[in-house]
Scaffold this motif. Structure first.
Motif, mmCIF file in Angstrom:
data_model
loop_
_atom_site.group_PDB
_atom_site.id
_atom_site.type_symbol
_atom_site.label_atom_id
_atom_site.label_comp_id
_atom_site.label_asym_id
_atom_site.label_seq_id
_atom_site.Cartn_x
_atom_site.Cartn_y
_atom_site.Cartn_z
ATOM 1 N N SER A 49 73.964 59.310 9.912
ATOM 2 C CA SER A 49 73.012 58.296 9.472
ATOM 3 C C SER A 49 73.607 56.898 9.626
ATOM 4 O O SER A 49 72.940 55.977 10.106
ATOM 5 C CB SER A 49 72.625 58.558 8.014
ATOM 6 O OG SER A 49 71.705 57.588 7.581
ATOM 7 N N ARG A 50 74.855 56.721 9.219
ATOM 8 C CA ARG A 50 75.520 55.432 9.358
ATOM 9 C C ARG A 50 75.627 55.042 10.835
ATOM 10 O O ARG A 50 75.351 53.898 11.217
ATOM 11 C CB ARG A 50 76.898 55.469 8.714
ATOM 12 C CG ARG A 50 77.581 54.095 8.697
ATOM 13 C CD ARG A 50 79.000 54.113 8.142
ATOM 14 N NE ARG A 50 79.883 54.826 9.051
ATOM 15 C CZ ARG A 50 80.478 55.981 8.780
ATOM 16 N NH1 ARG A 50 80.306 56.577 7.634
ATOM 17 N NH2 ARG A 50 81.265 56.563 9.663
ATOM 18 N N ALA A 51 75.992 55.976 11.691
ATOM 19 C CA ALA A 51 76.130 55.696 13.120
ATOM 20 C C ALA A 51 74.784 55.315 13.730
ATOM 21 O O ALA A 51 74.711 54.377 14.537
ATOM 22 C CB ALA A 51 76.719 56.909 13.841
ATOM 23 N N TRP A 52 73.714 56.018 13.339
ATOM 24 C CA TRP A 52 72.383 55.681 13.856
ATOM 25 C C TRP A 52 71.960 54.288 13.393
ATOM 26 O O TRP A 52 71.389 53.523 14.155
ATOM 27 C CB TRP A 52 71.353 56.714 13.422
ATOM 28 C CG TRP A 52 71.529 58.056 14.072
ATOM 29 C CD1 TRP A 52 72.055 58.327 15.303
ATOM 30 C CD2 TRP A 52 71.185 59.320 13.515
ATOM 31 N NE1 TRP A 52 72.063 59.675 15.542
ATOM 32 C CE2 TRP A 52 71.528 60.317 14.459
ATOM 33 C CE3 TRP A 52 70.624 59.709 12.308
ATOM 34 C CZ2 TRP A 52 71.318 61.667 14.235
ATOM 35 C CZ3 TRP A 52 70.417 61.059 12.089
ATOM 36 C CH2 TRP A 52 70.754 62.023 13.041
ATOM 37 N N ALA A 53 72.246 53.951 12.139
ATOM 38 C CA ALA A 53 71.894 52.627 11.618
ATOM 39 C C ALA A 53 72.662 51.539 12.374
ATOM 40 O O ALA A 53 72.097 50.492 12.697
ATOM 41 C CB ALA A 53 72.180 52.552 10.128
ATOM 42 N N GLU A 54 73.932 51.782 12.666
ATOM 43 C CA GLU A 54 74.727 50.824 13.425
ATOM 44 C C GLU A 54 74.184 50.673 14.838
ATOM 45 O O GLU A 54 74.100 49.559 15.359
ATOM 46 C CB GLU A 54 76.196 51.250 13.455
ATOM 47 C CG GLU A 54 76.880 51.113 12.115
ATOM 48 C CD GLU A 54 78.263 51.742 12.077
ATOM 49 O OE1 GLU A 54 78.705 52.332 13.099
ATOM 50 O OE2 GLU A 54 78.907 51.662 11.014
#
Length: 69
Positions: A49-54
């Protein structure tokens, strides 16, 4: 069907690892090949989720002050 029965799922409601057949369920994450992988599902989901948001932020140039309206 035999291969699906060998998969593991993480139940988001109970926090338990389950083994069974692939079927749509909103409260399960998976499938995972091993019980250990399924047990780490919350951490994996958080990281993804963090990687997708970035990625989204980079693609949309968020926070750069260069927005065009």
């Amino acid at each position: 069907m035999a291969a699906d029965s060998e998969k593991y799922w993480y139940n988001l409601t109970t926090g338990q690892v389950e083994r069974g057949f692939a079927s749509p369920a909103v409260d399960r994450a998976g499938p995972f090949d091993t019980e250990e992988e399924a047990a780490h599902a919350p951490q994996l989901l958080k990281e993804r989720s963090r990687a997708w948001a970035e990625d989204d932020a980079r693609e949309n140039d968020w926070g750069s002050g260069n927005s065009e309206k």
